[in-house]
Design a protein around this motif. Structure first.
Motif, PDB file in Angstrom:
ATOM      1  N   GLU A  21       0.834  -1.204   0.000  1.00  0.00           N
ATOM      2  CA  GLU A  21       0.000   0.000   0.000  1.00  0.00           C
ATOM      3  C   GLU A  21       0.868   1.253   0.000  1.00  0.00           C
ATOM      4  O   GLU A  21       0.610   2.213  -0.724  1.00  0.00           O
ATOM      5  N   GLU A  25       1.339   4.340  -3.235  1.00  0.00           N
ATOM      6  CA  GLU A  25       0.696   5.607  -2.880  1.00  0.00           C
ATOM      7  C   GLU A  25       0.831   6.659  -3.977  1.00  0.00           C
ATOM      8  O   GLU A  25      -0.129   7.356  -4.306  1.00  0.00           O
ATOM      9  N   SER A  57      -5.647  -0.976  -4.510  1.00  0.00           N
ATOM     10  CA  SER A  57      -5.754  -0.507  -3.126  1.00  0.00           C
ATOM     11  C   SER A  57      -7.055  -0.994  -2.484  1.00  0.00           C
ATOM     12  O   SER A  57      -7.062  -1.420  -1.326  1.00  0.00           O
ATOM     13  N   ARG A  60      -6.656  -4.659  -1.706  1.00  0.00           N
ATOM     14  CA  ARG A  60      -5.816  -4.827  -0.509  1.00  0.00           C
ATOM     15  C   ARG A  60      -6.606  -4.496   0.752  1.00  0.00           C
ATOM     16  O   ARG A  60      -6.464  -5.176   1.765  1.00  0.00           O
TER      17      ARG A  60
END
Length: 112
Positions: A21, A25, A57, A60
């Motif tokens: 993660e 970004e 994202s 996740r």
């Protein structure tokens, strides 16, 4: 799979997801509209990269939620039992994915 081994596997998976993660970004950041420095096709590529990074994202985040729920089941003494029927989940199934919530029979009935 015992609780201690499951906890370790789950915590390792959670840490790896957190690392992924953090690495992604910058790809999820807003794409700036500056026609002088970025051409139309380059901007479209950047928007596509951004959309894929945002989708990853979200996936996740779902996986992290599953892992946290499995850790909570360990804390509550309910780890390894099917949430639908209450039967034990097969050890091999838990070894493959310690965050599973259903035995193979119930998972097949739900399509998960």
């Amino acid at each position: 799979m015992d609780d201690k081994a499951a906890r370790k596997a789950l915590e390792t998976q959670l840490a790896a997801l957190e690392d992924e993660e953090a690495l992604g970004e910058s790809d999820r950041a807003t794409v700036e509209l500056d026609q002088e420095s970025v051409g139309r096709l380059s901007r479209m590529d950047a928007l596509q990269v951004q959309a894929m990074a945002q989708a990853q994202s979200r996936r996740r985040a779902v996986q992290k939620d599953r892992i946290r729920a499995a850790l909570a089941r360990i804390d509550e003494g309910e780890f390894g039992y099917c949430l639908a029927c209450g039967e034990e989940i097969a050890a091999k199934r838990l070894e493959n994915d310690p965050s599973v919530t259903h035995c193979i029979g119930c998972a097949g009935n739900q399509g998960t």
